[in-house]
Scaffold this motif. Structure first.
Motif, short mmCIF file in Angstrom:
data_model
loop_
_atom_site.label_atom_id
_atom_site.label_comp_id
_atom_site.label_asym_id
_atom_site.label_seq_id
_atom_site.Cartn_x
_atom_site.Cartn_y
_atom_site.Cartn_z
N VAL A 38 0.88 -1.18 0.00
CA VAL A 38 0.00 0.00 0.00
C VAL A 38 0.91 1.22 0.00
N VAL A 39 0.79 2.01 -1.06
CA VAL A 39 1.63 3.19 -1.24
C VAL A 39 0.84 4.42 -0.83
N LEU A 40 1.46 5.27 -0.04
CA LEU A 40 0.86 6.49 0.48
C LEU A 40 1.33 7.67 -0.36
N ALA A 41 0.41 8.28 -1.10
CA ALA A 41 0.71 9.44 -1.94
C ALA A 41 -0.14 10.62 -1.47
N SER A 42 0.24 11.80 -1.87
CA SER A 42 -0.57 12.98 -1.58
C SER A 42 -1.58 13.16 -2.70
N GLY A 43 -2.83 13.32 -2.34
CA GLY A 43 -3.88 13.55 -3.33
C GLY A 43 -3.74 14.90 -4.00
N ILE A 44 -2.91 15.76 -3.46
CA ILE A 44 -2.71 17.08 -4.05
C ILE A 44 -2.00 16.97 -5.38
N GLY A 45 -1.08 16.01 -5.49
CA GLY A 45 -0.39 15.79 -6.76
C GLY A 45 0.81 16.69 -6.99
N ASN A 46 1.15 17.52 -6.03
CA ASN A 46 2.31 18.39 -6.15
C ASN A 46 2.90 18.56 -4.76
N ILE A 74 3.91 2.47 2.33
CA ILE A 74 5.12 2.83 1.62
C ILE A 74 4.95 4.25 1.09
N GLY A 75 5.86 5.13 1.42
CA GLY A 75 5.77 6.52 0.97
C GLY A 75 6.05 6.65 -0.52
N ALA A 76 5.26 7.49 -1.19
CA ALA A 76 5.43 7.73 -2.62
C ALA A 76 6.43 8.84 -2.90
N GLY A 77 6.93 9.50 -1.85
CA GLY A 77 7.85 10.62 -2.08
C GLY A 77 7.14 11.73 -2.82
N ASP A 78 7.73 12.19 -3.91
CA ASP A 78 7.11 13.27 -4.68
C ASP A 78 6.31 12.76 -5.87
N LEU A 79 6.11 11.46 -5.98
CA LEU A 79 5.26 10.94 -7.05
C LEU A 79 3.80 11.21 -6.70
N GLY A 80 3.06 11.71 -7.65
CA GLY A 80 1.63 11.89 -7.46
C GLY A 80 0.94 10.53 -7.46
N PRO A 81 -0.34 10.49 -7.10
CA PRO A 81 -1.03 9.20 -7.00
C PRO A 81 -1.09 8.43 -8.32
N TYR A 82 -1.24 9.13 -9.45
CA TYR A 82 -1.29 8.41 -10.72
C TYR A 82 0.07 7.84 -11.09
N GLN A 83 1.13 8.62 -10.85
CA GLN A 83 2.48 8.13 -11.11
C GLN A 83 2.80 6.94 -10.20
#
Length: 187
Positions: A119-127, A150-159
């Motif tokens: 499970v990857v944790l991304a920001s829904g903001i996308g930036n 798992i942190g997505a770092g600076d990858l947006g949710p789609y990436q």
């Protein structure tokens, strides 16, 4: 678009890693909000204004099918839809609030999923990036990463979803997925 049109309209050149579509119909729909363009076209020549970002992981052709979901956290979310992913995907990206936060009522559900699948944790903001050690309340990024997300770092949710799907389609295990996202996040 021709170079003449790009020159006249001041179009920038963007790297694939940082570019985002920021408008549905604008002729200037693509931007790189976190870093800006890496070049411009002027006098029918490409003029580089920044360096290329480091390359992400190279992922080969898929070996198998992989089902990867994208769950967007919303205000008032009670977790009912999150529960539907259990047993129905090989991996999940959670598009969280801000720097990686979810409401406390979702913590148990994402923790349960993360014990079974990546499970990857991304920001829904996308930036902007998902933080790792700033906030420590239940449902914060520090709490969720400590629970196995798992942190997505600076990858947006789609990436992040595309990368997770590509890794799982090649048969990557949880440790490999985590290492790849950790390495990608450090760039």
């Amino acid at each position: 678009m021709s170079p003449r049109t790009a020159q006249r309209n001041g179009r920038g050149l963007h790297s694939a890693r940082t570019v985002r579509k920021s408008h549905t119909t604008s002729p200037a729909a693509f931007t790189s909000p976190a870093s800006g363009p890496i070049g411009r076209i002027a006098e029918n020549r490409v003029r580089m204004v920044g360096g290329l970002p480091s390359r992400g992981p190279l992922v080969g052709a898929p070996d198998r099918e992989a089902r990867v979901g994208l769950y967007t956290v919303t205000l008032g979310d009670d977790g009912t839809l999150l529960d539907l992913w259990d047993g129905n995907c090989d991996g999940l990206v959670v598009a969280a609030f801000g720097v990686g936060h979810v409401p406390v009522r979702l913590v148990e559900g994402v923790t349960k999923l993360a014990s079974r699948i990546p499970v990857v944790l991304a920001s829904g903001i996308g930036n902007g990036r998902v933080l790792s050690d700033t906030y420590g309340f239940p449902g914060s990024e520090k709490d969720l990463l400590g629970r196995g997300l798992i942190g997505a770092g600076d990858l947006g949710p789609y990436q992040a979803r595309l990368l997770l799907q590509a890794l799982l389609a090649q048969g990557a295990d949880g440790a490999t997925v985590r290492e790849t996202f950790t390495t990608t996040s450090a760039r």
